[in-house]
Write a protein that holds these residues in place. Structure first.
Motif, PDB file in Angstrom:
ATOM      1  N   ARG A 299      -4.856  17.836   1.156  1.00  0.00           N
ATOM      2  CA  ARG A 299      -4.645  16.601   0.390  1.00  0.00           C
ATOM      3  C   ARG A 299      -4.263  15.452   1.321  1.00  0.00           C
ATOM      4  O   ARG A 299      -4.784  14.331   1.202  1.00  0.00           O
ATOM      5  CB  ARG A 299      -3.549  16.808  -0.657  1.00  0.00           C
ATOM      6  N   GLN A 300      -3.360  15.721   2.236  1.00  0.00           N
ATOM      7  CA  GLN A 300      -2.901  14.670   3.147  1.00  0.00           C
ATOM      8  C   GLN A 300      -4.039  14.164   4.029  1.00  0.00           C
ATOM      9  O   GLN A 300      -4.162  12.954   4.272  1.00  0.00           O
ATOM     10  CB  GLN A 300      -1.745  15.211   3.996  1.00  0.00           C
ATOM     11  N   ILE A 301      -4.890  15.065   4.487  1.00  0.00           N
ATOM     12  CA  ILE A 301      -6.021  14.643   5.313  1.00  0.00           C
ATOM     13  C   ILE A 301      -6.988  13.787   4.499  1.00  0.00           C
ATOM     14  O   ILE A 301      -7.496  12.770   4.989  1.00  0.00           O
ATOM     15  CB  ILE A 301      -6.733  15.867   5.919  1.00  0.00           C
TER      16      ILE A 301
ATOM     17  N   TYR B  64       0.844  -1.191   0.000  1.00  0.00           N
ATOM     18  CA  TYR B  64       0.000   0.000   0.000  1.00  0.00           C
ATOM     19  C   TYR B  64       0.888   1.253   0.000  1.00  0.00           C
ATOM     20  O   TYR B  64       2.032   1.233   0.443  1.00  0.00           O
ATOM     21  CB  TYR B  64      -0.882   0.037   1.245  1.00  0.00           C
ATOM     22  N   GLY B  65       0.341   2.332  -0.442  1.00  0.00           N
ATOM     23  CA  GLY B  65       0.988   3.634  -0.367  1.00  0.00           C
ATOM     24  C   GLY B  65      -0.088   4.695  -0.400  1.00  0.00           C
ATOM     25  O   GLY B  65      -1.262   4.409  -0.679  1.00  0.00           O
ATOM     26  N   TRP B  66       0.287   5.943  -0.118  1.00  0.00           N
ATOM     27  CA  TRP B  66      -0.723   7.000  -0.101  1.00  0.00           C
ATOM     28  C   TRP B  66      -1.365   7.201  -1.469  1.00  0.00           C
ATOM     29  O   TRP B  66      -2.529   7.612  -1.561  1.00  0.00           O
ATOM     30  CB  TRP B  66      -0.110   8.306   0.381  1.00  0.00           C
TER      31      TRP B  66
ATOM     32  N   TRP C 294       2.782  13.561  10.485  1.00  0.00           N
ATOM     33  CA  TRP C 294       2.112  12.274  10.709  1.00  0.00           C
ATOM     34  C   TRP C 294       1.953  11.520   9.387  1.00  0.00           C
ATOM     35  O   TRP C 294       2.211  10.312   9.321  1.00  0.00           O
ATOM     36  CB  TRP C 294       0.736  12.475  11.354  1.00  0.00           C
ATOM     37  N   HIS C 295       1.556  12.222   8.355  1.00  0.00           N
ATOM     38  CA  HIS C 295       1.368  11.618   7.033  1.00  0.00           C
ATOM     39  C   HIS C 295       2.679  10.997   6.545  1.00  0.00           C
ATOM     40  O   HIS C 295       2.692   9.885   5.989  1.00  0.00           O
ATOM     41  CB  HIS C 295       0.876  12.702   6.070  1.00  0.00           C
TER      42      HIS C 295
END
Length: 652
Positions: free
Chosen positions: A213-215, A36-38, A171-172
């Motif tokens: 975007r990260q959220i 998995y990845g973002w 955190w991301h």
């Protein structure tokens, strides 16, 4: 994880649950093999996930005093301070508030957990060298972002906004999907999602485009994980509520997410059903803990608020259950709003300014009353300065305290709030079940235990929780019978501990009778439990009655057949600040020199009082998670006579 732990856990599983666990393990194995990845959770949408109207609710409820409390909490975060679970994290410099290492740091041991492992491969339950995972989970809930976001919404604070963007980015970067301990428990994923949605709802487009975007990616990954690995069967307690709240809020705030509407409907159904299961009809919490009940209630409350603001309210049954819980708390509360430390309390919160709350259940009850515009009769008058108070416009309270007696038959508690012998007293007697579901994870072996306050002073108390995974034998002590103000037979717990969150045998409590005494006020209660019947052939029966000078407690053992009188211990655990001075026949109880009551025992046997001392012998209370404090423990030991042991509590 040890083989013994698995075997004990399996002993409480039904065949259906075992089948469920097999399928769950297969899913975990499949996920372990997947990279998995973002990028897998990127969205074409550039919208901000948010609950409409949440910021307006904050502005409406943020009085000058509440704004000051929010600003002070935000300042603590900006100063690099964080405290939780009785521990201060190492202070971080303002120029480096959120280094990547902070997310895996245990503040007790100073050591770091690995963040590169597949989340379900982290063996945390029996880890002792790195520390208790509770502490690392607590920081990763990101709840310290809430006061920052509130400060941005109310004061447009640029420093708070920068800290928000920095924390989200850190955190991301440090917690890729499903690697590390930020992902190995559904309750943590759900609570973190709730925190992030509070942030986006309060700050909106003030957040940087990168943070937005990260959220979105964190929330999308969270939704995928929550729906893939939901809690079930013997684990479906408050964890299931937290997971459903996370799922519900994500779908409300990100309606463009894949299958968002289907997941929202499913989560709403779970919350509606669990509100009926985990809060009894009389308002008592099924977990047998006022603070765990408050935690579940707060989760349901924020979900109902968000649903109403977004045009998707939960069914009215949820409101009814929450009002019933608030009424339960008002009966249970002391004059300062505190409740007895019955069952576990790990200080779980949903909305917080990240400071220890002694009166959490009372605060949630006030928020419920504010949300639904219900009567605040019996609510303690006090400053209400938490974030939830602002969002739900909690009433200040006031008026006369509740008075009389109330039995909560479903939950298994009788509460007496009264004036007696020119004193104001509150008695709580526990005659209910051990806990919720097959493992009763957060219950204590405290059947027939009582607590007593006099003029607002805690006198006879519940010992509290102390620690979870890292507690070892101390975990067992604080859950066990001998630490509670009840009777122990042959040194054994009423219910048999088989793990930090498990029991192999559960005592069943029962209220035999309650006579209110009418105008005379001479009420009488009798309760029993069968925890010792199978092993020792006896049932503990406790009678508690009032007279003009105080209370009479009679403990006896009803035997199924004639036999030797067993060895028993009758305990009264006192609050840490109560002094117990030996007098003829018992002890004089006082606080800072003020006489409160005499506690007198009239049966032949050995009587002692010990404060602190060795594990298993001394008196200890835990005023908050992670902290234990010496406190006087009065103990009578001997052979239980046929007529029982009689204890007089004479109010001063």
């Amino acid at each position: 994880m040890s083989l013994a732990w698995y075997l004990k856990r399996l002993s409480n599983m039904s065949p259906a649950e075992i089948a469920h666990r097999v399928v769950e393990q297969a899913k975990r194995s499949a996920s372990r093999q997947k990279a998995y990845g973002w990028a897998a959770f990127a969205s074409d949408s550039a919208k901000i996930p948010s609950i409409p109207g949440l910021a307006a609710a904050l502005v409406r409820g943020a009085s000058a005093e509440r704004r000051t409390a929010i600003a002070e909490a935000s300042a603590r975060v900006l100063a690099g301070e964080f405290s939780a679970l009785g521990m201060d994290w190492p202070r971080r410099p303002a120029e480096a508030l959120f280094p990547p290492s902070v997310w895996s740091l245990d503040p007790v041991t100073g050591k770091a957990w690995r963040n590169d492992q597949f989340c379900f491969d982290i063996a945390y339950r029996h880890e002792r060298e790195l520390g208790d995972i509770k502490y690392v989970w607590e920081f990763n809930r990101l709840q310290f972002l809430q006061p920052l976001a509130a400060q941005v919404a109310l004061a447009d604070d640029p420093q708070a906004l920068k800290a928000l963007n920095d924390a989200i980015g850190s955190w991301h970067g440090a917690n890729p999907p499903f690697r590390g301990l930020g992902w190995n428990s559904g309750i943590e994923v759900g609570l973190r999602a709730a925190s992030l949605i509070v942030v986006t709802s309060l700050c909106g487009e003030k957040l940087s485009v990168e943070s937005q975007r990260q959220i979105r990616e964190i929330l999308a990954a969270s939704l995928y994980w929550l729906t893939r690995f939901p809690s079930g069967f013997s684990s479906a307690n408050n964890h299931l509520i937290a997971e459903a709240v996370g799922e519900f809020l994500i779908c409300l705030s990100m309606p463009w997410a894949p299958n968002a509407e289907r997941h929202r409907v499913h989560a709403a159904q779970v919350l509606e059903v669990e509100s009926q299961k985990q809060i009894f009809a009389d308002g008592a919490p099924a977990e047998q803990s006022p603070t765990y009940g408050a935690f579940s209630a707060e989760m349901l409350l924020i979900a109902d608020l968000a649903g109403r603001l977004a045009g998707a309210p939960l069914k009215p049954d949820v409101e009814r259950q929450l009002k019933a819980f608030a009424a339960f708390v008002l009966w249970l509360s002391n004059v300062d709003g505190s409740t007895p430390a019955i069952g576990d309390d790990d200080e779980g919160r949903v909305l917080t300014l990240c400071a220890h709350e002694k009166t959490y259940a009372d605060s949630v009850a006030a928020a419920i009353l504010g949300m639904y515009g219900a009567s605040a009769e019996g609510l303690v008058e006090k400053p209400r300065l938490e974030l939830r108070d602002a969002l739900f416009s909690s009433p200040a309270g006031g008026g006369e305290p509740l008075s009389g007696a109330r039995t909560f038959a479903n939950g298994g508690y009788t509460v007496v709030q009264e004036s007696r012998a020119a004193r104001r007293a509150r008695l709580v007697i526990d005659h209910g079940p051990l806990g919720y579901l097959a493992i009763a994870a957060h219950g204590h072996a405290d059947a027939n235990a009582l607590t007593l306050t006099i003029d607002g002073h805690d006198v006879i108390v519940d010992p509290g929780t102390y620690l979870y995974h890292s507690g070892g034998e101390w975990r067992d002590w604080f859950r066990g019978t001998r630490s509670h103000s009840t009777v122990t037979v042959n040194g054994a717990d009423q219910s048999i501990i088989s793990g930090p969150f498990n029991w192999s045998h559960k005592a069943n409590g029962k209220l035999e009778l309650f006579e209110d005494g009418g105008a005379s006020g001479a009420w009488r209660l009798q309760a029993s439990h069968d925890g010792y019947k199978g092993r020792f052939g006896v049932t503990h029966v406790r009678t508690l009655e009032a007279d003009e000078r105080g209370y009479v407690v009679v403990d006896r053992l009803d035997a199924a057949s004639a036999g030797s009188e067993p060895e028993v211990e009758v305990v009264f655990q006192l609050a840490a600040d109560i002094e117990a001075l030996a007098i003829e026949g018992g002890y004089r109880l006082s606080k800072q020199g003020v006489f409160l009551a005499d506690l007198l025992l009239d049966a032949a046997g050995g009587v002692s009082v010990t404060s602190g001392g060795a594990l298993g012998e001394g008196g200890w209370v835990s005023p908050q998670f992670g902290v234990k404090t010496p406190a006087p423990r009065i103990s009578w030991r001997g052979r239980m006579p046929k007529t029982g042991v009689r204890t007089l509590v004479r109010l001063g």
